[in-house]
Design an enzyme around this catalytic site. Structure first.
Site, PDB file in Angstrom:
ATOM      1  N   LYS A 104      -2.286  -0.041   2.181  1.00 56.27           N
ATOM      2  CA  LYS A 104      -3.867   0.193   1.615  1.00 56.27           C
ATOM      3  C   LYS A 104      -3.791   1.720   1.199  1.00 56.27           C
ATOM      4  O   LYS A 104      -4.220   2.270   0.238  1.00 56.27           O
ATOM      5  CB  LYS A 104      -4.818  -0.076   2.581  1.00 56.27           C
ATOM      6  CG  LYS A 104      -5.929  -0.081   1.963  1.00 56.27           C
ATOM      7  CD  LYS A 104      -7.184   0.305   3.202  1.00 56.27           C
ATOM      8  CE  LYS A 104      -7.278   1.715   3.555  1.00 56.27           C
ATOM      9  NZ  LYS A 104      -8.205   2.048   4.526  1.00 56.27           N
TER      10      LYS A 104
ATOM     11  N   ASP B  11      -8.578  -3.452   1.580  1.00 55.89           N
ATOM     12  CA  ASP B  11      -8.829  -2.981   2.853  1.00 55.89           C
ATOM     13  C   ASP B  11      -9.779  -4.306   3.630  1.00 55.89           C
ATOM     14  O   ASP B  11      -9.699  -5.325   3.143  1.00 55.89           O
ATOM     15  CB  ASP B  11      -9.771  -1.895   2.756  1.00 55.89           C
ATOM     16  CG  ASP B  11     -11.330  -2.135   2.266  1.00 55.89           C
ATOM     17  OD1 ASP B  11     -11.188  -3.099   1.663  1.00 55.89           O
ATOM     18  OD2 ASP B  11     -12.179  -1.333   2.091  1.00 55.89           O
TER      19      ASP B  11
END
Ligand code: SF4
Length: 214
Positions: free
Chosen positions: A118, A136
Protein backbone atom coordinates in the site's frame (compact mmCIF):
# COMPACT_ATOMS: atom_id res chain seq x y z
CA UNK A 1 -22.91 -0.03 -19.88
CA UNK A 2 -22.63 -2.84 -17.31
CA UNK A 3 -23.00 -2.52 -13.53
CA UNK A 4 -19.28 -2.09 -12.85
CA UNK A 5 -18.89 0.59 -15.53
CA UNK A 6 -21.90 2.44 -14.13
CA UNK A 7 -20.42 2.32 -10.62
CA UNK A 8 -17.11 3.73 -11.85
CA UNK A 9 -18.92 6.49 -13.76
CA UNK A 10 -20.93 7.57 -10.70
CA UNK A 11 -17.90 7.46 -8.38
CA UNK A 12 -15.91 9.59 -10.81
CA UNK A 13 -18.69 12.17 -11.12
CA UNK A 14 -19.12 12.38 -7.38
CA UNK A 15 -15.51 12.59 -6.24
CA UNK A 16 -13.63 14.12 -9.14
CA UNK A 17 -10.95 16.48 -7.83
CA UNK A 18 -10.38 14.61 -4.56
CA UNK A 19 -6.71 13.83 -4.01
CA UNK A 20 -4.13 12.88 -1.44
CA UNK A 21 -4.99 14.17 2.04
CA UNK A 22 -1.39 14.09 3.28
CA UNK A 23 0.79 17.22 3.14
CA UNK A 24 4.25 16.75 1.63
CA UNK A 25 6.89 18.62 -0.39
CA UNK A 26 9.10 15.73 -1.52
CA UNK A 27 8.93 11.96 -2.13
CA UNK A 28 10.75 11.46 1.19
CA UNK A 29 8.20 13.52 3.11
CA UNK A 30 5.36 11.59 1.48
CA UNK A 31 6.99 8.27 2.35
CA UNK A 32 7.30 9.28 6.01
CA UNK A 33 3.75 10.70 6.13
CA UNK A 34 2.36 7.49 4.59
CA UNK A 35 4.26 5.35 7.09
CA UNK A 36 2.80 7.47 9.90
CA UNK A 37 -0.73 7.20 8.51
CA UNK A 38 -1.18 3.52 9.45
CA UNK A 39 -4.20 3.45 11.78
CA UNK A 40 -4.16 7.24 12.01
CA UNK A 41 -6.10 10.04 10.31
CA UNK A 42 -4.53 12.23 7.61
CA UNK A 43 -5.43 15.26 9.72
CA UNK A 44 -3.40 14.02 12.70
CA UNK A 45 -0.47 13.00 10.46
CA UNK A 46 -0.40 16.48 8.91
CA UNK A 47 -0.26 18.11 12.36
CA UNK A 48 2.64 15.86 13.37
CA UNK A 49 4.62 16.17 10.12
CA UNK A 50 4.14 19.93 10.13
CA UNK A 51 6.19 19.92 13.33
CA UNK A 52 8.56 17.08 12.41
CA UNK A 53 9.54 18.45 8.98
CA UNK A 54 10.45 21.87 10.40
CA UNK A 55 13.80 20.40 11.43
CA UNK A 56 13.87 16.87 9.97
CA UNK A 57 12.62 17.01 6.39
CA UNK A 58 15.40 15.07 4.64
CA UNK A 59 16.93 11.62 5.23
CA UNK A 60 20.20 13.19 6.42
CA UNK A 61 18.47 15.38 8.99
CA UNK A 62 16.14 12.56 10.14
CA UNK A 63 19.07 10.33 11.09
CA UNK A 64 20.11 12.91 13.68
CA UNK A 65 17.16 11.71 15.77
CA UNK A 66 17.26 8.66 18.02
CA UNK A 67 14.33 6.25 18.03
CA UNK A 68 13.20 7.67 21.37
CA UNK A 69 13.39 11.30 20.18
CA UNK A 70 11.45 10.54 17.01
CA UNK A 71 8.96 8.48 19.02
CA UNK A 72 8.19 11.49 21.21
CA UNK A 73 7.45 13.70 18.18
CA UNK A 74 5.21 11.15 16.43
CA UNK A 75 3.58 9.64 19.54
CA UNK A 76 0.09 10.98 18.82
CA UNK A 77 -0.02 9.04 15.51
CA UNK A 78 -0.14 5.77 17.46
CA UNK A 79 2.05 2.65 17.14
CA UNK A 80 4.89 5.10 17.62
CA UNK A 81 7.58 2.65 18.75
CA UNK A 82 7.29 0.54 15.60
CA UNK A 83 6.82 3.55 13.35
CA UNK A 84 9.86 5.29 14.80
CA UNK A 85 12.02 2.18 14.40
CA UNK A 86 10.89 1.57 10.79
CA UNK A 87 11.21 5.22 9.74
CA UNK A 88 14.81 5.43 10.94
CA UNK A 89 15.70 2.03 9.46
CA UNK A 90 14.14 2.88 6.08
CA UNK A 91 15.84 6.29 6.17
CA UNK A 92 19.26 4.69 6.68
CA UNK A 93 18.54 2.26 3.82
CA UNK A 94 17.63 5.19 1.56
CA UNK A 95 20.95 6.89 2.41
CA UNK A 96 23.12 3.79 2.16
CA UNK A 97 21.50 2.03 -0.81
CA UNK A 98 19.80 4.80 -2.83
CA UNK A 99 22.11 7.82 -2.43
CA UNK A 100 19.62 9.57 -0.18
CA UNK A 101 16.76 9.46 -2.70
CA UNK A 102 13.49 7.56 -2.35
CA UNK A 103 13.48 4.87 -5.06
CA UNK A 104 10.80 5.11 -7.74
CA UNK A 105 10.12 1.45 -8.43
CA UNK A 106 7.75 -0.87 -6.61
CA UNK A 107 10.35 -3.61 -6.12
CA UNK A 108 12.85 -1.24 -4.49
CA UNK A 109 10.26 0.52 -2.36
CA UNK A 110 8.89 -2.65 -0.78
CA UNK A 111 12.41 -3.68 0.22
CA UNK A 112 12.58 -0.67 2.57
CA UNK A 113 11.86 -1.45 6.23
CA UNK A 114 8.21 -1.00 7.16
CA UNK A 115 7.09 -0.37 3.57
CA UNK A 116 4.39 -2.66 2.20
CA UNK A 117 2.38 -2.76 -1.05
CA UNK A 118 0.00 0.00 0.00
CA UNK A 119 2.70 2.48 1.01
CA UNK A 120 4.78 1.69 -2.08
CA UNK A 121 1.78 2.28 -4.36
CA UNK A 122 0.80 5.52 -2.59
CA UNK A 123 4.35 6.88 -3.04
CA UNK A 124 4.61 5.77 -6.68
CA UNK A 125 1.40 7.54 -7.67
CA UNK A 126 1.49 10.67 -5.54
CA UNK A 127 5.22 11.40 -5.68
CA UNK A 128 6.20 9.99 -9.09
CA UNK A 129 2.89 10.03 -11.06
CA UNK A 130 3.17 6.32 -11.79
CA UNK A 131 -0.35 4.83 -12.05
CA UNK A 132 -0.98 2.36 -9.22
CA UNK A 133 -3.88 1.17 -7.07
CA UNK A 134 -3.06 1.33 -3.39
CA UNK A 135 -5.55 -0.79 -1.43
CA UNK A 136 -6.06 0.48 2.09
CA UNK A 137 -8.84 -0.48 4.49
CA UNK A 138 -11.38 1.84 2.77
CA UNK A 139 -10.60 0.74 -0.78
CA UNK A 140 -10.72 -2.89 0.36
CA UNK A 141 -14.12 -2.56 2.07
CA UNK A 142 -15.82 -0.40 -0.56
CA UNK A 143 -14.60 -2.48 -3.51
CA UNK A 144 -15.75 -5.72 -1.90
CA UNK A 145 -19.15 -4.33 -0.96
CA UNK A 146 -19.79 -2.82 -4.37
CA UNK A 147 -18.54 -5.95 -6.11
CA UNK A 148 -16.06 -4.09 -8.34
CA UNK A 149 -13.03 -5.63 -6.65
CA UNK A 150 -13.85 -8.70 -4.65
CA UNK A 151 -10.97 -10.36 -2.87
CA UNK A 152 -9.92 -11.96 0.40
CA UNK A 153 -6.85 -9.77 0.79
CA UNK A 154 -5.63 -6.37 -0.48
CA UNK A 155 -3.47 -7.95 -3.18
CA UNK A 156 -6.46 -9.75 -4.73
CA UNK A 157 -8.51 -6.54 -4.66
CA UNK A 158 -5.62 -4.60 -6.20
CA UNK A 159 -5.44 -7.13 -9.03
CA UNK A 160 -9.18 -6.93 -9.75
CA UNK A 161 -9.27 -3.12 -9.70
CA UNK A 162 -6.16 -2.89 -11.84
CA UNK A 163 -7.87 -5.10 -14.43
CA UNK A 164 -11.08 -3.04 -14.33
CA UNK A 165 -9.96 0.60 -14.21
CA UNK A 166 -8.06 2.38 -17.00
CA UNK A 167 -4.38 2.53 -16.12
CA UNK A 168 -4.17 6.33 -16.18
CA UNK A 169 -7.16 6.59 -13.77
CA UNK A 170 -5.95 4.08 -11.17
CA UNK A 171 -4.45 6.57 -8.73
CA UNK A 172 -7.47 8.87 -8.96
CA UNK A 173 -9.87 6.02 -8.20
CA UNK A 174 -7.78 5.15 -5.15
CA UNK A 175 -8.65 8.60 -3.77
CA UNK A 176 -12.31 8.45 -4.91
CA UNK A 177 -12.85 5.07 -3.21
CA UNK A 178 -11.23 6.33 -0.01
CA UNK A 179 -13.55 9.35 0.02
CA UNK A 180 -16.59 7.15 -0.50
CA UNK A 181 -15.43 4.86 2.32
CA UNK A 182 -14.87 7.74 4.71
CA UNK A 183 -17.99 9.73 3.93
CA UNK A 184 -20.67 7.20 2.97
CA UNK A 185 -19.64 3.55 2.96
CA UNK A 186 -18.28 3.58 6.49
CA UNK A 187 -17.11 0.37 8.17
CA UNK A 188 -19.94 0.42 10.69
CA UNK A 189 -23.40 1.54 9.64
CA UNK A 190 -22.79 2.45 5.99
CA UNK A 191 -25.17 5.18 4.86
CA UNK A 192 -26.82 3.08 2.15
CA UNK A 193 -29.98 5.22 2.19
CA UNK A 194 -27.90 8.24 1.12
CA UNK A 195 -25.62 6.36 -1.30
CA UNK A 196 -25.87 7.11 -5.00
CA UNK A 197 -24.47 3.66 -5.79
CA UNK A 198 -27.07 1.58 -3.93
CA UNK A 199 -28.91 0.42 -7.08
CA UNK A 200 -25.69 -1.15 -8.34
CA UNK A 201 -24.17 -2.31 -5.04
CA UNK A 202 -23.89 -6.05 -4.39
CA UNK A 203 -23.88 -5.66 -0.63
CA UNK A 204 -26.97 -3.43 -0.54
CA UNK A 205 -28.92 -5.53 -2.99
CA UNK A 206 -27.91 -8.70 -1.12
CA UNK A 207 -29.28 -7.13 2.08
CA UNK A 208 -32.55 -6.32 0.34
CA UNK A 209 -32.84 -9.95 -0.81
CA UNK A 210 -31.99 -11.16 2.68
CA UNK A 211 -34.62 -8.93 4.32
CA UNK A 212 -37.27 -9.97 1.84
CA UNK A 213 -36.55 -13.68 2.32
CA UNK A 214 -36.35 -13.58 6.10
FE1 SF4 B 1 -21.59 1.10 0.69
FE2 SF4 B 1 -24.21 0.91 1.14
FE3 SF4 B 1 -23.30 2.46 -0.82
FE4 SF4 B 1 -23.14 -0.18 -1.04
S1 SF4 B 1 -25.01 1.05 -0.94
S2 SF4 B 1 -21.52 1.31 -1.52
S3 SF4 B 1 -22.73 -0.78 1.09
S4 SF4 B 1 -22.96 2.76 1.38
Amino acid sequence: MNNQEKILEIIKEEYVGMGCGLSFKSPYQLLIATMLSAQCTDKRVNIVTDELFKNYDTPEKMTKLTEEELGKIIKSCGLYKNKSKNILKATREIIEEHEGKVPDTFDELIKLSGVGRKTANVVLYNAFAIPTMAVDTHVFRVSNRLGIGKGKNPEEVEKKLTGLIDREDLGKFHHYLICHGRLVCTARNPKCDKCSLSSYCEFFNGLKEYNRDS
